[in-house]
Structures are given as structure tokens and as C-alpha cells.
Design an enzyme around this catalytic site. Structure first.
Site, mmCIF file in Angstrom:
data_model
loop_
_atom_site.group_PDB
_atom_site.id
_atom_site.type_symbol
_atom_site.label_atom_id
_atom_site.label_comp_id
_atom_site.label_asym_id
_atom_site.label_seq_id
_atom_site.Cartn_x
_atom_site.Cartn_y
_atom_site.Cartn_z
ATOM 1 C CG ASP A 3 -0.169 -0.247 2.725
ATOM 2 O OD1 ASP A 3 0.258 -0.517 2.926
ATOM 3 O OD2 ASP A 3 -1.017 0.032 3.641
ATOM 4 C CB CYS A 4 4.275 2.069 1.751
ATOM 5 S SG CYS A 4 4.080 2.140 3.510
#
EC number: 5.4.99.7
Length: 728
Positions: free
Chosen positions: A450-451
Site C-alpha cells: 500500500d505504501c
């Protein structure tokens, strides 16, 4: 006034603390001399965090419209940004991190500097349970044997006398919980290294597993990255019976942490205590298969030949050194770092180059704050927060005001610098990372799905805005293509949880491996798991990428997005329409992300029954004052649990989900926005209210920047949709 001040504990001079941070976001605290202070002024962030009277608080003013509130919040947030583009914060909550730092120093006979020692004592004292004086797994937990033992031992090793009222009270609670013999696995391991417990009473962590063929499902390289990073050095310390030299202080502590009826220490049958865990601590009990395996392995430990152990030690230490190379000696997180430091001291000695490089990194995970100094969950939240700030300033229209351009530029350039540009060293059991982004810093070295997606989206936003044309080419298209390749690699497309995204890697082993979970205090730690939030963010990043790069693998990217959306839909609760969150609290957090992901593919309240159910769920949880409040207990029980009072961050999450889900009734949304505005101080600040994050279902952790980022986003989205009305 903090409890430490009420009882007269020493504290340091807040005016002498400085937070230094380099271009890659490394954060280290330094206590300066008076002369040094004059040449290095405190940042406004440090002044704010440490509650200094010198903090240049913005002028107070009345706030009447959502846009005014968003701008006022953004103006305050600007004071908390460093020149390198990051928003530093005390990423705290877990109460089992500091024991590793203290143990590694004590084992290696490394003295902790006095200012750090004083402030670490303050933090532990200030987070003690207000009633019984113990400590839990995290800072808002009930007292547990693990938390109380670890923090009691920390205070003693940091210099607090056993007769101090804080320790007298804590010791009473520890004895009520059954004493140190009732610690879970990690607690027993730390105590054994400190010579306060015996290794024969610790369930095995066989390092031989690392010599098994990789194709076996049980091979540790297929475990979740945090678990394998911890059990790699833990296996070494266990198999080699690594212990401190017994000294007078440790002898005293031995007589304090056990119930008097269990003493003397030499009479305790530690071998009978391996499975003796306090019921308050036991979140994930042993399975019968794990108990059987432990029984066999404990017998094996007694007859393991020395030549085999030496052969295994070589493999284990080789992998530990590879971890150093991949993370610039940071390691993935503080627990494994501390275990690794003990192993390196034992294997190479405290004068070795590897050990000295570890010492240079010890303070990267320490963070100071008004309560004192503690070890954080990681070395920070730098990339994650910077990516959100950039995105939300675009989504809310703040980007149209030139006064915010410098903030955006700084964070954009930090994100550019933070992308991985090379892969890990061969043989370290790590997937491709070139093109990915981490959670904290590039040096930390670990891909997070997700980063990566959120950072990529933020960068694409900046590169395609005319105001930032001069820095567009600080990163090339090819770098973004690399990021997409990492995301495509992480998606689970095999037999396990098709279409989902996990955290660091794709799922590599059957979820049944969880039956061998030895930690006792956490769930879902043995293998990678699918996460709705990671899947949501990956959809957000890929859909945004596809918009600007329609010719790059369009069919594969669309297939990836479609299967991810299907996973999100399948993960929705069939009864109430919610989604369960694993990284924030809890159903509110995950529902916000899910509704935003569905929004990006054109699904809303009118066109999608899933969105309708998700919005209706959020509406059903709104409180009379217009806000939302969900307790961390819901993460543990897997059911929505109302909190005591409405919370700014959770209210913002709910509002974002409702606005992006196109909920048809403005009235409840307006009441929620009014709640956010009323909770905002005239200076633009929102005060900390309650813990925001969670991991492994049972441990809470703070995300301090959330109380600025998400309200700003909610306020801006409301203004965009309904206009900038006078609401307060």
C-alpha cells in the site's frame, strides 16, 4: 501534569533536545550542550511536540466554513514538516519494544546515555496503568504479565530502585498475575537472555528450519517477514543458550519478579513452565499440533550434536548479515534489531565492525515526546504520511493555493528519494523490491504494497500539475513502471485469496501454518495474509497510474484491478455491510478505504449494492453529536464496538467513505463536518484523542499525523461536493 512529575521523577531540559533528519528521512534525537543549542535552533515540530513555550502557535481565529477549517489545519501541519519533506512523529503504542533496546545494551555492556535513560524511565512510568500500576501489550491495554514484567525489568536496568513506589505497585500486580514464569514466548526469551529465566523453560525456536529445502511449505522464508525476522535470531539465542553474565543487579531482579512462594530461583522447575502463560496475555492459545512439535523439539535440543549446531549457526548468521546489508543495519523493526544485536555480540564480539554499525543505528527507533522517550514500532512513518499529505492537498484543492506548494514540493522530492532503486542481495529470501516504496525510509529496505501504491499515486499527481513542471523529471516514467511491476508481483493470484494484496509479499505458504503460531499474544503472524486496506490502496494506485499511462500493460493492469475489486466485494460482511480493518481501528477504517477503492472504478450508492450497504453501515454508527467512535476492542473481538466518545480521526474516516460513496443525504455528512470543525482549535490544531492504529489484531499503535491528514481530506471533499458553506 504527567504522573512522573507528580511523583518528582527527574526530567531533562526540553530546550536542549533536537531532532535531526537527513535527506532519506532518518530521525535521531540529540541532547545538546547550551553552547550547541545556540548554533542549532529547535525546529517548530520539536517545539510543538515537547510543548515548548517558544512554539510559534498560529494566531487564533474564528472558523466558519469547511474550507477555512481545512486551510487552518494545513497551516498548522506546515509547522510540523521538516525541510526534507517528512512529518516526524512518535509512532508509539506497543509496550514490548523497549525491553529489546535495554537488553541489547545490557548484554553488550553498552551504557545508555543519561538523558535517554532519564526520559525512558519517564515514558514507562507515565504509561503505567493508572489503577494497578502495571503495563499491557500496548499503552491503552489492561495490565498483562508480559507488559508488566518487561517494563518492570526495564525500569530496574535503567536504574530505578526496587523500593520506589512505582515498582512496589507494579511488583504487586506482577505477582497477582502469577509472576514472571507466566510470560508468553517472547517474554520468556528476553528474560532468558538477561539470565532472569532459564532457556529450558522456553519453547523451542529451531534454527535448523533454515537448512531445510525451500520447497517445503514450512520453510521460514515463506513466513511473514516480521515473524521470520524475529525467529531467525531468536532461534540462534535459544539453541546456543545465550545469556548475560549474572551480576548483583540481576540477582536482585530474580528475587523480585517471581511470586515469593516460587523462590528461591534455583528451585524453580523452568522446564515445566514452557506452556505456562497468564490467561490475561493469551490471545492465541497453542494448538495441539504445536504442543506436540514443541515436545519433540525440546527433546531434540538435549541431544543435538555440536557439529550440527555450528553448521546451522553459520547459515543463520549469514542470513542476519544479509539483513544488515539490505537494511543499512536498521533491520525490519526494533524487535528483530535487538535480537540481532545480541546475536552479533555473541557471534562476533562487541568490537566487531558489524556490532559497531548496529550501535550507530540503535537510536533510529528511539523517539522523544512529552511523556518521555520510547522505542517506536518502526523507525518512523515517513513515506506513508508524506504520500497522504501530497494526495490530500491535491484532492481537496489546496494545491491551487501557491502557499502550499513548498510543502508539496518537499514531500514529493522526499518520496522520489525514497524509492528503491536496487534489489536485495542474493540469497536473502527477498522478492524484487526495485521500484517499490517502504513504510518509513529507503534505508529500512522493505517493500510495502500500500505504501508503494500511495507513493506512486502522489508522485503522479505532482508530475502532472503545471505548477511543478520544473521537478517533474526528478523521477522518470521507468521508475513508475518499476513500481507497477512490484505491485503486480505482490498480488495473490494463485490458490490463496485470489485478487487480494498482502503487506510485504504475496502469500507463499498455506494459512494453515498459523496453527504453528508460537507467539501466544498475536494472531495472523505466521504467513502473509490478504488485507482489504492493502488491496484498496493498490487499486487506488493502479487506477491512477492507468489514467496517465494507458499504454503500459493495459490488459494486465485492468485484470489486476478487476480481481482486486472482486476481492474487496467478497470481503464485505454479508450482514451489516462493513469491512474488517487490520491496520486501523477497525471497521470504520477499512470501510473508508474500501469505499474509496470502489469509487475509483465508478461504483457508488446508487449503482452498487455493496457501496449502499457500506454507507448504510457507517450511517448506522453515527453518534448524536455527529461524530463516530469505534473501540480498539473490535479488532480483538471481530465485531464493531462503540468507543466512549466521538473521535476526530474516525469521524473523518467515516465522512470520507460517505462522500466518496456518494451517500444521497447531505444532512448526516454535514453534522459530521460540523463535529470536525467544532473539535478544531482556533489555531487550526486537532488534539490527540485516542489510539488510531492496530496490528496483529491485538496491539494498538498511534499514527499522530492522522489527526491532521484525514480531517483535512474530509473537509476538502465536503467543500468540493457541497460548496463552502457557513456551518459553524
Amino acid at each position: 501534569m504527567y504522573y512522573s512529575e507528580e511523583i518528582g521523577l527527574p526530567k531533562t531540559d526540553i530546550s536542549r533536545w533536537r531532532l535531526r533528519s537527513d535527506a532519506l528521512g532518518r530521525e535521531t534525537w540529540h541532547y545538546l550542550s547550551q553552547s550547541e543549542c545556540e548554533s542549532e535552533p529547535q525546529s517548530t515540530f520539536v517545539q510543538w511536540l515537547l510543548e515548548s513555550p517558544d512554539f510559534p502557535s498560529p494566531p487564533s481565529s474564528d472558523i466558519h466554513t469547511p474550507d477555512e477549517a481545512a486551510r487552518k489545519g494545513a497551516d498548522f501541519l506546515k509547522l510540523l514538516q521538516l525541510d526534507n519533506g517528512i512529518f516526524p512523529c512518535q509512532y508509539k503504542g506497543p509496550m514490548f519494544m523497549t525491553i529489546g533496546y535495554v537488553t541489547a545494551n545490557y548484554y553488550s555492556k553498552t551504557e545508555i546515555p543519561e538523558p535517554y535513560r532519564v526520559e525512558m524511565i519517564r515514558y514507562i512510568v507515565n504509561t503505567a496503568h493508572p489503577v494497578d500500576g502495571g503495563w499491557g501489550l500496548h499503552s491503552v491495554d489492561k495490565s498483562t504479565c508480559f507488559g508488566t514484567t518487561m517494563n518492570y525489568v526495564c525500569l530496574r536496568l535503567l536504574g530505578m530502585e526496587k523500593d520506589h513506589p512505582v515498582l512496589v505497585k507494579a511488583r504487586k500486580t506482577l505477582h497477582r498475575l502469577g509472576g514472571a514464569i507466566k510470560n508468553p514466548h517472547w517474554g520468556k526469551a528476553w528474560l532468558s537472555i538477561l539470565n532472569l529465566y532459564e532457556w529450558e523453560g522456553v519453547n523451542p525456536a529451531p534454527p535448523e528450519l533454515w537448512r531445510l529445502p525451500y520447497w517445503l511449505p514450512i520453510h521460514p522464508a515463506k513466513w511473514w517477514v516480521h515473524t521470520r525476522a524475529i525467529y531467525l535470531p531468536l532461534g540462534y539465542t535459544s539453541a546456543n543458550r545465550v545469556q548475560c553474565e549474572l551480576d548483583p543487579l540481576l540477582k536482585e531482579i530474580r528475587n523480585e519478579i517471581y511470586v515469593p512462594s516460587q523462590l528461591p530461583y534455583e528451585s524453580i522447575k523452568f522446564g515445566n513452565q514452557r506452556n505456562n502463560v497468564c490467561g490475561v496475555d493469551l490471545y492465541y492459545p497453542h494448538t495441539k499440533i504445536l504442543d506436540f512439535a514443541n515436545s519433540i523439539l525440546s527433546k531434540w535440543e538435549a541431544v543435538r550434536p555440536k557439529w550440527l549446531l555450528n553448521w546451522v549457526n553459520k547459515k543463520v548468521y549469514d542470513l542476519i548479515v544479509k539483513e544488515y546489508q539490505n537494511t543499512e543495519y536498521l533491520c525490519i523493526a526494533p524487535v528483530s534489531f535487538a535480537f540481532n544485536m545480541v546475536v552479533t555480540c555473541h557471534y562476533e564480539g562487541s568490537e566487531s565492525e558489524n556490532f559497531k554499525k548496529l550501535q550507530n543505528r540503535m537510536n533510529d527507533v528511539l523517539f522523544h515526546g512529552p511523556q518521555g522517550m520510547t522505542v517506536m514500532g518502526t523507525n518512523g512513518v515517513q513515506v506513508w504520511d508524506a504520500a497522504f499529505m501530497v494526495q490530500y492537498f491535491f484532492m481537496t484543492g489546496l494545491v491551487d493555493d501557491p502557499k502550499y506548494h513548498d510543502m508539496i514540493r518537499k514531500s514529493y522530492l522526499f518520496l522520489v528519494r525514497s524509492q528503491f532503486t536496487e534489489n536485495c542481495v542474493d540469497g536473502s529470501f527477498r522478492d524484487r523490491r526495485k521500484g517499490a516504496w517502504p513504510f518509513s525510509t529507503k534505508e529500512q529496505g522493505y517493500t510495502v504494497s500500500d505504501c508503494t501504491a500511495e507513493a506512486m499515486k502522489a508522485i503522479i499527481m505532482v508530475r502532472n500539475h503545471a505548477s511543478f513542471a520544473d521537478i517533474r523529471d526528478e523521477i522518470k516514467d521507468e521508475n513508475l513502471f518499476d513500481a507497477v511491476e512490484v505491485l503486480l508481483q505482490i498480488q495473490n493470484v494463485g490458490e490463496w485469496e485470489y485478487g487480494s494484496f498482502s503487506t510485504y509479499e504475496g502469500i507463499k505458504a498455506p494459512l494453515l501454518l498459523e496453527k504453528l503460531n508460537p507467539a501466544e499474544v498475536f494472531n495472523n503472524i505466521m504467513v502473509e495474509y490478504p488485507y482489504v486496506e492493502c488491496t484498496d490502496s493498490s487499486v487506488l494506485g493502479l487506477t491512477y497510474f492507468a489514467k496517465y499511462y494507458p499504454d503500459y500493460k493495459p490488459e494486465l493492469i485492468q485484470k489486476t484491478i478487476s480481481s482486486a475489486i472482486q476481492y474487496i466485494l467478497d470481503s464485505q460482511d454479508n450482514i451489516d455491510g462493513s469491512w474488517y480493518g487490520c491496520w486501523g481501528i477497525c471497521y470504520t477504517y477499512a470501510s473508508m478505504f474500501a469505499l474509496e477503492a470502489l469509487h475509483t472504478v465508478g461504483l457508488d450508492y446508487e449503482s452498487s449494492s455493496a457501496v449502499k450497504k457500506g454507507c448504510d453501515f457507517l450511517i448506522s454508527k453515527q453518534l448524536p453529536d455527529g461524530g463516530w467512535s469505534e473501540s480498539m476492542k473490535g479488532c480483538e473481538t471481530h465485531s464493531y464496538v462503540n468507543g466512549e466518545n466521538s473521535l476526530v480521526v474516525q469521524s473523518a474516516w467515516a465522512l470520507i467513505g460517505l462522500i466518496l460513496g456518494n451517500y444521497p443525504d447531505e444532512e448526516p455528512i454535514k453534522r459530521g463536518i460540523q463535529f470536525l470543525m467544532k473539535r478544531q482549535l482556533p489555531t487550526g490544531e486537532w488534539k490527540y484523542e485516542d489510539i488510531e492504529g492496530v496490528f496483529n489484531h491485538s496491539c494498538a499503535i498511534e499514527y499522530p499525523s492522522y489527526r491532521f491528514l484525514f480531517p483535512i481530506k474530509a473537509l476538502g471533499l465536503y467543500k468540493n461536493k457541497y460548496g463552502d458553506k457557513v456551518l459553524v
